[in-house]
Design an enzyme around this catalytic site. Structure first.
Site, PDB file in Angstrom:
ATOM      1  N   HIS A 247     100.041   4.070  47.932  1.00 46.70           N
ATOM      2  CA  HIS A 247      99.021   4.754  47.116  1.00 46.70           C
ATOM      3  C   HIS A 247      99.596   4.813  45.815  1.00 46.70           C
ATOM      4  O   HIS A 247     100.640   5.455  45.501  1.00 46.70           O
ATOM      5  CB  HIS A 247      98.814   5.889  47.910  1.00 46.70           C
TER       6      HIS A 247
ATOM      7  N   CYS B  81      93.517   3.255  44.532  1.00 46.76           N
ATOM      8  CA  CYS B  81      92.790   4.591  44.554  1.00 46.76           C
ATOM      9  C   CYS B  81      92.246   4.737  43.024  1.00 46.76           C
ATOM     10  O   CYS B  81      93.235   5.008  42.244  1.00 46.76           O
ATOM     11  CB  CYS B  81      93.878   5.678  44.936  1.00 46.76           C
TER      12      CYS B  81
ATOM     13  N   HIS C  54      90.013   3.475  47.734  1.00 44.64           N
ATOM     14  CA  HIS C  54      89.686   4.787  47.664  1.00 44.64           C
ATOM     15  C   HIS C  54      88.421   4.620  46.345  1.00 44.64           C
ATOM     16  O   HIS C  54      89.175   4.531  45.262  1.00 44.64           O
ATOM     17  CB  HIS C  54      90.670   5.900  47.385  1.00 44.64           C
TER      18      HIS C  54
ATOM     19  N   ASP D  72      86.703   9.077  49.482  1.00 46.56           N
ATOM     20  CA  ASP D  72      87.817   9.934  48.957  1.00 46.56           C
ATOM     21  C   ASP D  72      86.838  11.376  48.821  1.00 46.56           C
ATOM     22  O   ASP D  72      86.288  12.039  49.684  1.00 46.56           O
ATOM     23  CB  ASP D  72      88.449   9.379  48.213  1.00 46.56           C
ATOM     24  N   HIS D  73      87.311  11.692  47.510  1.00 46.75           N
ATOM     25  CA  HIS D  73      86.851  13.095  47.204  1.00 46.75           C
ATOM     26  C   HIS D  73      85.169  13.231  46.803  1.00 46.75           C
ATOM     27  O   HIS D  73      84.765  12.342  46.638  1.00 46.75           O
ATOM     28  CB  HIS D  73      87.518  13.639  45.986  1.00 46.75           C
TER      29      HIS D  73
ATOM     30  N   TYR E 264      87.221  17.785  50.014  1.00 47.98           N
ATOM     31  CA  TYR E 264      87.016  17.065  51.516  1.00 47.98           C
ATOM     32  C   TYR E 264      86.013  18.122  51.941  1.00 47.98           C
ATOM     33  O   TYR E 264      85.970  18.075  53.266  1.00 47.98           O
ATOM     34  CB  TYR E 264      88.365  17.151  52.015  1.00 47.98           C
TER      35      TYR E 264
END
Length: 220
Positions: free
Chosen positions: A76, A114, A141, A182-183, A199
């Site tokens: 990552h 990501c 991501h 992801d977010h 999250y």
């Protein structure tokens, strides 16, 4: 800052990140600042070159097991891809990605693409990076950031045109690659439920719907 603001800053920067990532610090620690300083001290004398050497050593050592059991490792990027607290960083840009992939050219040594982490640095063109490293990406991501004029960044909508192009690239070059939203933003009462930032349940369901829509559109 008053004492309450200091406490909130320590909570956000030290307790949440260290507790969330690897449990180094818990909310029950009485002096998290001192404990954090001790963790930082472990990196005394470690520069970027030394860090890259250690990483290559580790990846090389585990590749025989990865080959035997067909396990993909995926590194990552640094989040954010900028220097923080004087620590060396290891995957922040095109050159860093190329360095660790070339150091251990085994196909099981790959990248977690990501998009959010990489796009937090104005020096990264995530659309071009996706095209360049799709073949060595084992995990995606799907989130993205917008860099502000002063260099700060904030997360952008999952419908950002750059993310559409990133998803298009992976759907073409690596169909079936594992992908997560992801977010996501807080919404529909999520802010009252104590989720870690990014999250929340309803927000991530919204993001999942957006990314699923992007995938449907590019595949059509």
């Amino acid at each position: 800052m008053d004492k309450e603001a200091e406490k909130r800053l320590v909570e956000n920067i030290i307790v949440k990140t260290q507790g969330f990532v690897n449990g180094n610090i818990s909310e029950n620690d009485l002096d998290p600042v001192q404990k954090f300083r001790e963790l930082l001290a472990l990196y005394d004398g470690i520069d970027a070159d030394h860090l890259h050497e250690n990483m290559a050593y580790f990846l090389s050592a585990i590749m025989p097991v990865c080959d035997k059991y067909d396990i993909n490792m995926c590194v990552h990027p640094d989040d954010p891809p900028l220097q923080i607290l004087g620590l060396p960083r290891i995957v922040t840009c095109d050159a860093d990605i190329r360095a660790f992939l070339d150091a251990v050219p085994n196909p099981h040594n790959g990248l977690t693409f990501c998009c959010g982490s990489l796009s937090a640095g104005a020096h990264n063109d995530v659309v071009e990076l996706a095209k360049k490293y799709a073949s060595r990406t084992h995990f995606v991501h799907a989130r993205i950031c917008r860099v502000l004029p002063n260099g700060d960044f904030k997360e952008s909508s999952h419908l950002d045109p750059r993310l559409v192009e990133v998803v298009r690239t992976f759907e073409k070059e690596r169909p079936g690659v594992p992908m997560r939203v992801d977010h996501a933003p807080l919404m529909l009462g999520d802010e009252k439920l104590g989720y870690n930032a990014g999250y929340s349940f309803h927000g991530r369901m919204l993001a999942l719907g957006m990314v699923s829509g992007i995938m449907a559109a590019v595949n059509a």
